[in-house]
Design an enzyme around this catalytic site. Structure first.
Site, PDB file in Angstrom:
ATOM      1  N   GLU A  94      18.459  41.378  42.717  1.00 27.93           N
ATOM      2  CA  GLU A  94      17.400  41.664  43.220  1.00 27.93           C
ATOM      3  C   GLU A  94      17.195  41.253  44.579  1.00 27.93           C
ATOM      4  OE1 GLU A  94      14.058  41.930  39.909  1.00 27.93           O
ATOM      5  OE2 GLU A  94      14.259  39.727  40.648  1.00 27.93           O
ATOM      6  N   ASN A 123       8.987  42.227  33.979  1.00 28.54           N
ATOM      7  CA  ASN A 123       8.730  40.702  34.155  1.00 28.54           C
ATOM      8  C   ASN A 123       7.426  40.899  34.671  1.00 28.54           C
ATOM      9  OD1 ASN A 123       8.576  38.184  35.274  1.00 28.54           O
ATOM     10  ND2 ASN A 123       9.673  38.832  37.327  1.00 28.54           N
ATOM     11  N   HIS A 130      14.627  33.446  38.997  1.00 28.81           N
ATOM     12  CA  HIS A 130      13.803  34.286  39.894  1.00 28.81           C
ATOM     13  C   HIS A 130      13.699  34.122  41.488  1.00 28.81           C
ATOM     14  CE1 HIS A 130      10.855  37.297  41.217  1.00 28.81           C
ATOM     15  NE2 HIS A 130      11.221  38.206  40.282  1.00 28.81           N
ATOM     16  N   LYS A 132       5.535  38.374  35.239  1.00 21.95           N
ATOM     17  CA  LYS A 132       5.118  37.228  36.294  1.00 21.95           C
ATOM     18  C   LYS A 132       3.852  36.701  35.839  1.00 21.95           C
ATOM     19  CE  LYS A 132       7.225  39.967  40.093  1.00 21.95           C
ATOM     20  NZ  LYS A 132       7.350  39.981  41.272  1.00 21.95           N
ATOM     21  N   SER A 172      11.056  46.686  43.104  1.00 24.35           N
ATOM     22  CA  SER A 172      10.339  47.861  43.203  1.00 24.35           C
ATOM     23  C   SER A 172      10.786  49.297  42.732  1.00 24.35           C
ATOM     24  CB  SER A 172       9.907  48.246  44.945  1.00 24.35           C
ATOM     25  OG  SER A 172       9.267  47.165  45.553  1.00 24.35           O
ATOM     26  N   GLU A 226      11.238  34.156  43.018  1.00 26.25           N
ATOM     27  CA  GLU A 226      10.100  33.357  43.372  1.00 26.25           C
ATOM     28  C   GLU A 226      10.049  31.949  42.951  1.00 26.25           C
ATOM     29  OE1 GLU A 226       7.526  36.266  41.178  1.00 26.25           O
ATOM     30  OE2 GLU A 226       8.002  37.684  42.576  1.00 26.25           O
ATOM     31  N   GLY A 237       8.348  43.486  45.029  1.00 31.36           N
ATOM     32  CA  GLY A 237       6.975  43.674  45.286  1.00 31.36           C
ATOM     33  C   GLY A 237       6.500  43.829  46.675  1.00 31.36           C
TER      34      GLY A 237
HETATM   35  C1  PEP Z   1      10.706  41.166  39.961  1.00 30.35           C
HETATM   36  O1  PEP Z   1       9.641  40.385  40.007  1.00 30.35           O
HETATM   37  O2  PEP Z   1      11.630  41.026  39.196  1.00 30.35           O
HETATM   38  C2  PEP Z   1      10.603  42.737  40.307  1.00 30.35           C
HETATM   39  C3  PEP Z   1      11.758  43.240  40.675  1.00 30.35           C
HETATM   40  O3  PEP Z   1       9.170  42.851  41.035  1.00 30.35           O
HETATM   41  P1  PEP Z   1       8.888  44.232  41.401  1.00 30.35           P
HETATM   42  O4  PEP Z   1       9.293  45.457  40.836  1.00 30.35           O
HETATM   43  O5  PEP Z   1       7.415  44.414  41.856  1.00 30.35           O
HETATM   44  O6  PEP Z   1       9.514  44.583  43.001  1.00 30.35           O
END
Ligand code: PEP
Length: 248
Positions: free
Chosen positions: A166, A9, A94, A11, A211, A96, A172
């Site tokens: 998630e 992803n 997501h 972003k 992460s 965000e 992040g």
């Molecule tokens: C994501 O944006 O879906 C995500 C898991 O980000 P990160 O791997 O940076 O935590």
């Protein structure tokens, strides 16, 4: 039975030139992957990514899709538009988007229905915040989000859908859920899907996201119910993303 799926992803990262460099670096590094490999990228580089990955094992996805076919929806991009430029997957809901752009269980459902109607494989994101985890409502939140997202979706379409668990506190932040924490919640999510679809829930792929990186991917992917990862930060560097993809 369930083919693992590792999806990046990006972003709001990567201009056209940056996307070209990253995709070109990635292609040889993941060409022998056992897992399905997807990169979900900003709208402006979908066409570039699709052109560069044509004939490779990398598939391209978008990061959102409009719930309507067309019309007065300023700022939205339709499924037909995404299909035209080569997207096959689409991330929906997501955290965000839920946090900053007012995405709700209802809009997640409408987008998921629209994605399926147009032949996309939706990657539907669910997960609790830190406050919710500490308040002991992780399962209730995931149940509400999963049941909301899948409302009215039939069993055939459900099996084309990927769920990304998630935990918001792990996105992040560098904080990963432990393999046990991720497995426990993902197994719970599968039980919610079983409540909706019976035995077909065993065919629905559920990713972990938060992460995930080259050093923790193996521990997570060893877990019985974890079928892949949705990767943010680590998908922006070809070396890191390819190590996640080739986790075995
Ligand atoms: C994501 O944006 O879906 C995500 C898991 O980000 P990160 O791997 O940076 O935590």
């Amino acid at each position: 039975m369930r083919k693992p799926i590792i999806a990046g992803n990006w972003k709001m990262n990567n201009t056209k030139a940056e996307a070209e460099t990253l995709i070109k670096e990635l292609i040889p590094l993941v060409k022998d992957a056992e897992a399905e490999v997807v990169v979900c990228v900003p709208y402006t580089v979908i066409e570039t990514a699709a052109r560069l990955t044509k004939g490779t094992n990398i598939k391209v996805g978008a990061e959102n899709v409009a719930w309507a076919d067309k019309g007065a929806f300023t700022g939205e991009v339709s499924a037909a538009m995404l299909k035209e430029v080569g997207a096959q997957y689409v991330i929906i809901g997501h955290s965000e988007r839920r946090q900053y752009f007012g995405e709700t269980d209802e809009t997640v459902n409408k987008r998921t229905v629209q994605a399926l109607k147009n032949g996309f494989a939706p990657i539907v994101c669910v997960g609790e915040t830190l406050t919710e985890r500490e308040g002991g409502v992780t399962e209730a939140v995931c149940k509400r989000q999963v049941e909301g997202a899948f409302a009215g979706i039939g069993v055939e379409d459900a099996q084309k859908t990927v769920v990304a668990y998630e935990p918001v506190w792990a996105i992040g932040t560098g904080k990963t859920a432990t393999g046990e924490q991720a497995q426990e919640t993902i197994a719970y999510i599968r039980s919610v899907l079983a409540g909706l679809y019976g035995a077909a829930a065993e065919n629905i792929r559920i990713q972990y996201g938060g992460s995930m990186n080259p050093s923790n991917v193996k521990e997570l992917m060893e877990k019985k119910d974890i079928d892949g990862g949705l990767i943010g930060g680590a998908s922006l560097k070809a070396a890191d993303f390819s190590k996640v993809v080739n986790y075995r």
